[in-house]
Motif scaffolding. Structure first.
Motif, PDB file in Angstrom:
ATOM      1  N   LEU A 194       0.957  -0.704  -0.121  1.00  8.73           N
ATOM      2  CA  LEU A 194      -0.052  -0.012   0.224  1.00  8.73           C
ATOM      3  C   LEU A 194       1.036   1.154   0.107  1.00  8.73           C
ATOM      4  O   LEU A 194       1.944   0.896   0.861  1.00  8.73           O
ATOM      5  CB  LEU A 194      -0.913  -0.306   1.036  1.00  8.73           C
ATOM      6  CG  LEU A 194      -1.694  -1.503   1.335  1.00  8.73           C
ATOM      7  CD1 LEU A 194      -2.855  -1.356   2.405  1.00  8.73           C
ATOM      8  CD2 LEU A 194      -3.166  -1.156  -0.321  1.00  8.73           C
ATOM      9  N   LEU A 314       0.759   4.882   6.108  1.00  5.63           N
ATOM     10  CA  LEU A 314       0.154   5.145   4.619  1.00  5.63           C
ATOM     11  C   LEU A 314      -0.897   6.473   4.059  1.00  5.63           C
ATOM     12  O   LEU A 314      -1.493   7.216   4.961  1.00  5.63           O
ATOM     13  CB  LEU A 314      -0.821   4.135   4.932  1.00  5.63           C
ATOM     14  CG  LEU A 314      -1.006   2.634   5.345  1.00  5.63           C
ATOM     15  CD1 LEU A 314      -1.998   1.683   5.497  1.00  5.63           C
ATOM     16  CD2 LEU A 314      -0.489   2.467   4.405  1.00  5.63           C
ATOM     17  N   THR A 315      -1.056   6.444   3.408  1.00  8.09           N
ATOM     18  CA  THR A 315      -1.535   7.657   2.104  1.00  8.09           C
ATOM     19  C   THR A 315      -3.132   7.809   3.871  1.00  8.09           C
ATOM     20  O   THR A 315      -3.287   6.491   3.318  1.00  8.09           O
ATOM     21  CB  THR A 315      -1.745   8.101   1.368  1.00  8.09           C
ATOM     22  OG1 THR A 315      -2.206   6.878   0.740  1.00  8.09           O
ATOM     23  CG2 THR A 315      -0.594   7.983   0.470  1.00  8.09           C
ATOM     24  N   GLN A 317      -5.987   8.044   1.354  1.00  5.61           N
ATOM     25  CA  GLN A 317      -7.271   7.046   0.954  1.00  5.61           C
ATOM     26  C   GLN A 317      -6.560   5.175   1.687  1.00  5.61           C
ATOM     27  O   GLN A 317      -7.594   5.222   1.812  1.00  5.61           O
ATOM     28  CB  GLN A 317      -6.595   7.527  -0.222  1.00  5.61           C
ATOM     29  CG  GLN A 317      -7.551   6.631  -0.867  1.00  5.61           C
ATOM     30  CD  GLN A 317      -7.737   7.593  -2.552  1.00  5.61           C
ATOM     31  OE1 GLN A 317      -6.656   8.248  -3.223  1.00  5.61           O
ATOM     32  NE2 GLN A 317      -8.896   6.633  -3.143  1.00  5.61           N
ATOM     33  N   ALA A 318      -5.229   5.110   1.428  1.00  9.39           N
ATOM     34  CA  ALA A 318      -4.862   4.225   1.489  1.00  9.39           C
ATOM     35  C   ALA A 318      -5.247   3.175   2.792  1.00  9.39           C
ATOM     36  O   ALA A 318      -6.158   2.569   3.397  1.00  9.39           O
ATOM     37  CB  ALA A 318      -4.026   3.707   1.383  1.00  9.39           C
ATOM     38  N   SER A 319      -4.975   3.692   3.840  1.00  9.65           N
ATOM     39  CA  SER A 319      -5.239   3.868   5.764  1.00  9.65           C
ATOM     40  C   SER A 319      -7.015   3.628   5.475  1.00  9.65           C
ATOM     41  O   SER A 319      -7.640   2.236   6.307  1.00  9.65           O
ATOM     42  CB  SER A 319      -5.233   5.120   6.067  1.00  9.65           C
ATOM     43  OG  SER A 319      -5.429   4.023   8.104  1.00  9.65           O
ATOM     44  N   GLN A 321      -9.235   2.590   2.897  1.00 10.58           N
ATOM     45  CA  GLN A 321      -9.281   1.946   2.322  1.00 10.58           C
ATOM     46  C   GLN A 321      -9.003   0.360   2.715  1.00 10.58           C
ATOM     47  O   GLN A 321     -10.042   0.095   2.798  1.00 10.58           O
ATOM     48  CB  GLN A 321      -8.849   1.945   1.066  1.00 10.58           C
ATOM     49  CG  GLN A 321      -9.551   2.641   0.006  1.00 10.58           C
ATOM     50  CD  GLN A 321      -8.583   2.734  -1.600  1.00 10.58           C
ATOM     51  OE1 GLN A 321      -7.236   2.123  -1.956  1.00 10.58           O
ATOM     52  NE2 GLN A 321      -9.775   2.961  -2.603  1.00 10.58           N
ATOM     53  N   VAL A 388      -9.145  -2.835  -3.117  1.00  7.96           N
ATOM     54  CA  VAL A 388      -8.626  -2.009  -3.085  1.00  7.96           C
ATOM     55  C   VAL A 388      -6.886  -2.604  -3.037  1.00  7.96           C
ATOM     56  O   VAL A 388      -5.603  -2.515  -2.920  1.00  7.96           O
ATOM     57  CB  VAL A 388      -8.186  -2.291  -1.135  1.00  7.96           C
ATOM     58  CG1 VAL A 388      -9.319  -1.762  -0.444  1.00  7.96           C
ATOM     59  CG2 VAL A 388      -8.223  -3.241  -0.162  1.00  7.96           C
TER      60      VAL A 388
END
Length: 490
Positions: A194, A314-315, A317-319, A321, A388
């Motif tokens: 991620l 994590l970014t 958005q990634a976090s 998701q 994801v």
């Protein structure tokens, strides 16, 4: 160590269990124990061999006059689940299990799993093999490897190797019950890399911890309402999203077949949100304790600042998701059986979750009485985590054990149980992965049952066994083998 075990009754069984406790044997590390058992068999003049995977078989010819009796296979697995309380430093590859007899009439371990699952079944089989007073037909003791981690021993068992027609699986955990069926299962592995981003100046790092749960067996205990640390900590992370939380790392659970008792996450969020986030965590702790009252009353949830500030997380958005995918992932009982009332039909355990340097890993264990339902639930994981960008694979799938209520071996066991104990045993199907389903697929001629002493808390440091039930189990096992040797009609 554990010399007090040899003072318990029946002494031959407990003497062998002492050897098992003193010999480290987590899954994948059974070689030292196999070598000990081979030397022991040599000392008694018993034939033994191994298949290509390393499963061990020890054979004993029938007593005079019982040569024509059906061959009996005594079956158990050598490995044990390796679980210790967080504050107890225990190396399961080097350290023996330290046992104690409680005032409650149960045998416990000190801050670790006991290994009664399946050490007592193995010890009983060994005691049977050395019993010179027992009348018996041809005996084979089959000791499999890596049952707790992957069912590897049973899945890779040599075909055309075993000779007996009756199999006694000694891996059950309930007094007064006999099992004739079990769930199948599969490991679902999810992995992803991620994206991460550096911290900004106003972000601070915090450690989120959830501890104090009971844990337990991910099949037998899945319907008891206990908390799953991964499920609960993800719920907390979801509640912290409005404060701008980003995940740095995550560690929850240690085994896919044990209910996770603890989970930990490092996260970052804006410094001016720390006080509000801490207040939210305190409210969540009270809510979770209320929900788990009388089941997991030791739950503790903390959010504390870290002295060392990580460089990346994590970014956002990634976090989000990842947390949202985990939040909706199947966990716990999926469906109860209609055909077998009171038994879980399909379930999933979010057993092990890891996140480090953006690398995500999840290992879940799906179980079902229907192989098709196991496959479907595994496919739901695949469909969910593909959203994801994660990769999903299914490993170590094993079939269930289809019940045979008309089993002649079952009829004989029920008659014997009634005769000796004055009660008919409960005939059960278990929501756990006994090796019988796999063995039956390789040896379809086998007539099989499973029974054992009363064990509670398996797969957790609360594991314990009732001493009186071990003596009862031993007497039933001896009586059944003699009964089969004599060949009376059930």
């Amino acid at each position: 160590m554990n010399a007090h075990l040899e003072q318990l009754s029946p002494r031959p069984l407990w003497r062998h269990f002492r050897t098992l406790c003193n010999t480290p044997r987590p899954s994948g590390h059974e070689a030292a124990l196999v070598a000990i058992l081979e030397r022991w068999a040599d000392g008694l003049g018993l034939a033994h061999d191994r298949d290509a995977f390393g499963n061990l078989r020890i054979c004993k010819p029938a007593t005079p006059g019982a040569e024509s009796a059906p061959g009996v296979i005594l079956q158990g697995h050598l490995d044990m689940v390796a679980q210790a309380n967080a504050e107890h430093p225990h190396d399961f590859t080097r350290d023996p299990i330290e046992t104690r007899v409680g005032d409650d009439g149960w045998l416990h371990a000190r801050d670790t799993t006991l290994g009664a699952d399946n050490g007592l079944g193995v010890a009983a089989a060994l005691a049977i093999l050395e019993d010179e007073t027992l009348e018996h037909g041809p005996l084979e003791a089959l000791f499999t490897l890596e049952e707790e981690s992957s069912m590897g021993g049973a899945l890779n068992l040599a075909e055309g190797w075993l000779e007996g027609s009756l199999l006694l699986n000694l891996d059950s955990e309930d007094r007064g019950q006999v099992y004739i069926g079990c769930a199948g299962g599969a490991d679902v592995i999810v992995e992803a890399q991620l994206p991460t981003a550096p911290l900004v100046d106003h972000e601070i790092a915090l450690r989120l911890s959830l501890t104090g749960l009971s844990g337990g067996h991910s099949g037998i205990d899945i319907n008891k309402g206990r908390g799953n640390a991964n499920r609960l900590l993800v719920r907390v992370l979801r509640a912290l999203e409005p404060y701008g939380a980003r995940l740095v790392d995550y560690r929850g659970g240690t085994l896919r077949n044990a209910l996770p008792r603890e989970a930990f996450a490092t996260l970052v969020l804006p410094g001016d949100e720390q006080a509000t986030a801490s207040e939210r965590v305190a409210v969540l702790q009270a809510e979770l304790r209320a929900e788990l009252a009388e089941v997991d009353e030791g739950l503790t949830l903390t959010l504390l600042p870290l002295d060392v500030r990580p460089s990346e997380a994590l970014t956002e958005q990634a976090s989000q998701q990842l947390v949202r995918a985990l939040h909706v992932a199947p966990c716990g009982v999926e469906r109860m059986s209609v055909a077998v009332p009171g038994v879980v039909e399909t379930s999933n355990n979010l057993g092990v979750i890891r996140l480090e340097d953006g690398g995500f890993h999840l290992c879940a264990l799906v179980r079902s009485l229907h192989d098709s339902a196991t496959q479907d639930l595994a496919d739901r994981f695949r469909a969910l985590f593909e959203l994801v960008g994660a990769r999903t694979r299914v490993e170590n799938a094993y079939p269930g054990w289809t019940p045979d209520p008309g089993s002649p071996l079952l009829a004989r066991f029920r008659r014997l149980h009634q005769k000796r104990l004055g009660s008919d045993p409960e005939v059960k199907v278990i929501h756990a992965g006994l090796e019988c389903g796999i063995l039956g697929g390789k040896y379809p001629q086998l007539d099989m049952i499973s029974f054992g002493p009363l064990i509670r808390g398996a797969h957790s440091p609360d594991e314990r066994v009732e001493l009186d039930s071990v003596a009862e189990f031993w007497e039933l096992l001896r009586a059944l083998i003699e009964d089969l040797a004599r060949g009376e009609t059930p």
